[in-house]
Design an enzyme around this catalytic site. Structure first.
Site, short mmCIF file in Angstrom:
data_model
loop_
_atom_site.label_atom_id
_atom_site.label_comp_id
_atom_site.label_asym_id
_atom_site.label_seq_id
_atom_site.Cartn_x
_atom_site.Cartn_y
_atom_site.Cartn_z
N CYS A 1 0.88 -1.37 0.06
CA CYS A 1 0.00 0.16 -0.16
C CYS A 1 0.81 1.41 -0.12
CB CYS A 1 -1.07 0.09 1.18
SG CYS A 1 -2.26 1.20 0.95
N HIS B 1 -3.56 -4.69 0.31
CA HIS B 1 -2.80 -5.08 1.49
C HIS B 1 -2.69 -6.58 1.18
CE1 HIS B 1 -2.30 -1.66 3.95
NE2 HIS B 1 -3.26 -1.17 3.36
N GLU C 1 -1.26 -8.86 2.57
CA GLU C 1 -0.91 -9.63 3.55
C GLU C 1 -2.22 -9.96 4.57
OE1 GLU C 1 -0.58 -6.30 3.27
OE2 GLU C 1 -0.74 -5.08 4.92
N1 GLN Z 1 -1.71 6.80 3.07
C1 GLN Z 1 -1.81 6.01 1.92
C2 GLN Z 1 -3.02 6.18 1.46
O1 GLN Z 1 -4.20 6.76 1.89
C3 GLN Z 1 -1.69 4.73 2.27
C4 GLN Z 1 -2.50 3.78 2.99
C5 GLN Z 1 -2.05 2.67 3.50
O2 GLN Z 1 -0.85 2.24 3.57
N2 GLN Z 1 -2.93 1.71 3.81
O3 GLN Z 1 -3.34 6.08 0.22
#
Ligand code: GLN
Length: 548
Positions: free
Chosen positions: A385, A510, A512
């Site tokens: 992400c 994500h 994971e």
């Molecule tokens: N802050 C970033 C976004 O909002 C990444 C978010 C995250 O890693 N879950 O896109």
């Protein structure tokens, strides 16, 4: 077909929090699932937030996301990792959701003429909810984990609903999880358990099974005492000892005969055998792996609270088990990397580097430094992400020559906004449940590492973000060698990117969150293979450039 009679198991913790109720719930569920029963866990959290999407991981640990986009407590990660199945958001009940619902109903006039009360209205709502989840999922057994500790104001009404349900049905089991402290080795104290059970009894609940945590194994003497004072037969008192891995608990509880007790009380077939062979094999690979240990650095922001990255850690555990290696994680605070000139001082010992998800500016430049180090030294890298977004920022700055490229999350005035707000996020002002959340499809490009890992063209992974790779920069990044290996089929959002020269794969979802012991996340498995090869390659590897 006659309606199935779903059975219920309630698990409540006493004495103190942090006893690992989620792991016990998952392990008990696993013993039933291994006998072919359809099991569905429910978690009740007493807080008044509707969900934990707006909570800080420092306070609350990781926010887990389900396929349908519901943001839930991290215990759901444990449930899914143990049961190897995806759960619906309805399995998460919070104080906030319950009260929101009751108040909405009241405003609609659904209780017209009545005063709305905790009993019967709120308790009725709870009983309907848990029984409906059983029906909707065709469950044989629903396990209900009650968050917090017995005696908390926040969960009192929920336990009352469970008491009523127990009274109304004949197919329910109540499990109490307790803690048995030792003043010195061999001197276990059962008094806290005795008093905790009295507290439960004063709420009208008699536990059927008691499971204890302690420093050493539960002594026979302690077991006897607990049985005598708590009205629970000795054969229904079980030990939840310290284990090398949480995944061992189902095997430990199976050996002690937990299923037999459940079966008696729930009217299940007592003689039914569990199929835990595969599980056993996987667990042995965690406890006694054949290959050398792999050292993986997690460069993050919440490294002081390991629960903040629990799914990342577990996905690495699954990946390491898949390649039969022991996992050694180094937690590296990204902001510390910002202070040192040469990050090799910290990162050189590692076989792989992970930059996980996150929000806010702190530590961003440290993470970018770590990514640059991984790329230049060909250290296997996975970005998750925010990890993908920073991989793109690093590439834009140091390969494409776009000076001061950044995400607009961290620098609104950057001359090169290579990561920017998702279009649908522009108008949003409310914080709760408004990110791009849940499972989205992703199409993989043939011949890429991601495609090789998944072995299929279309995949589905879970998201939780507000920003994306700016489509205006994609061409430039690709021209300079960044591989865009996965995109969302409809609006072309970059979902996966990778390096050509060495193993470096980063994903907007994500990944994971869907990695499980029985089906490890494919990219984590490839990452571990690359980590294993990193120092073993006979050719000039990055290891030598570190002077090792
Ligand atoms: N802050 C970033 C976004 O909002 C990444 C978010 C995250 O890693 N879950 O896109």
């Amino acid at each position: 077909m006659p309606e199935k009679k779903t059975k219920f198991i309630v698990i409540a913790g006493s004495i103190m929090s942090g006893l690992g109720k989620g792991i016990v719930t998952s392990s008990v569920a696993k013993l039933l699932q291994a006998r072919g029963y359809i099991v569905v866990p429910i978690k009740f959290d007493g807080y008044l937030n509707v969900d934990c999407g707006t909570m800080n991981p420092f306070r609350h640990g990781e926010v887990f996301v389900l396929d349908d986009g519901t943001e839930v407590d991290m215990d759901f990660g444990t449930y899914e990792r143990f049961l190897n199945k995806s759960l619906p958001g309805r399995c998460s009940i919070t104080g906030g959701k319950l009260f929101q619902r009751i108040i909405e109903k009241e405003r609609k006039g659904e209780y017209l003429g009545r005063d709305v009360q905790f009993v019967p209205h709120l308790t009725g709502e709870i009983k309907d909810w848990v029984q409906n989840v059983g029906r909707e999922n065709d469950a044989d057994i629903v396990l209900i984990e009650v968050g917090g500790t017995v005696g908390d104001l926040e969960s009192g009404y929920f336990l009352e609903a469970m008491r009523q349900l127990y009274f109304e049905r004949d197919n329910m089991v109540f499990i109490q999880l307790t803690y048995v402290p030792s003043l010195s080795i061999g001197e276990q104290k059962t008094k806290p358990t005795q008093q905790a059970t009295r507290l439960l009894q004063s709420l009208g609940i008699q536990p059927d099974i008691i499971i204890t945590r302690e420093q050493e194994n539960l002594a026979d003497e302690s077991k006897k005492k607990i049985s005598t004072y708590c009205n629970v037969p000795e054969e229904a008192v079980f030990d939840d000892p310290h284990l090398a891995t949480v995944y061992e608990l189902p095997l430990v509880l199976e050996k002690q005969g937990v299923y037999r007790q459940l079966a008696r009380k729930l009217g299940l077939d007592e003689g039914k055998e569990a199929d835990l062979k595969e599980w056993h094999k996987k667990v042995s690979r965690i406890i006694e792996p054949k290959e050398r240990p792999l050292k993986i650095a997690i460069v993050g922001k919440y490294t002081a609270v390991k629960d903040a990255y629990i799914s990342v850690r577990e996905a690495l555990v699954h990946g390491a088990a898949a390649v039969n290696s022991r996992l050694e994680i180094g937690w590296i605070e990204a902001s510390d990397l910002e202070k040192i000139y040469d990050v090799a001082e910290v990162l050189a010992p590692y076989d792989g580097i992970v930059v996980p998800g996150g929000f806010g500016e702190r530590g961003i430049e440290g993470k970018i430094k770590a990514i640059r180090y991984a790329r230049e030294n060909k250290v296997p890298f996975v970005g998750l992400c925010l990890g993908l977004q920073l991989m793109v920022v690093e590439y834009a700055r140091n390969v494409c020559g776009l000076e001061d490229a950044n995400s607009t999350e961290f620098n609104k005035k950057t001359p090169h906004p290579v990561v920017d707000f998702l279009p649908e996020q522009q108008q949003i002002s409310r914080m709760g449940g408004t990110m791009r959340l849940g499972a989205y499809e992703c199409v993989l490009k043939k011949g890429t590492m991601a495609h090789k890992a998944y072995g299929e063209e279309k995949i589905s992974e879970r998201h939780r973000h507000r920003y994306e790779v700016n489509p205006e920069y994609v061409k430039k990044l690709e021209e300079q060698g960044l591989v865009i290996s996965g995109v969302h089929p409809k609006n072309n959002i970059v979902e996966i990117a990778e390096w050509k020269e060495s193993f470096g794969v980063a994903t907007q979802p994500h990944i994971e969150l869907k990695s499980r012991l029985e089906t490890p996340g494919p990219i984590f498995v490839e990452f571990m293979k690359a980590a294993k090869n990193y120092r073993e390659k006979p050719s000039k590897s990055a290891g030598e450039t570190h002077g090792e």
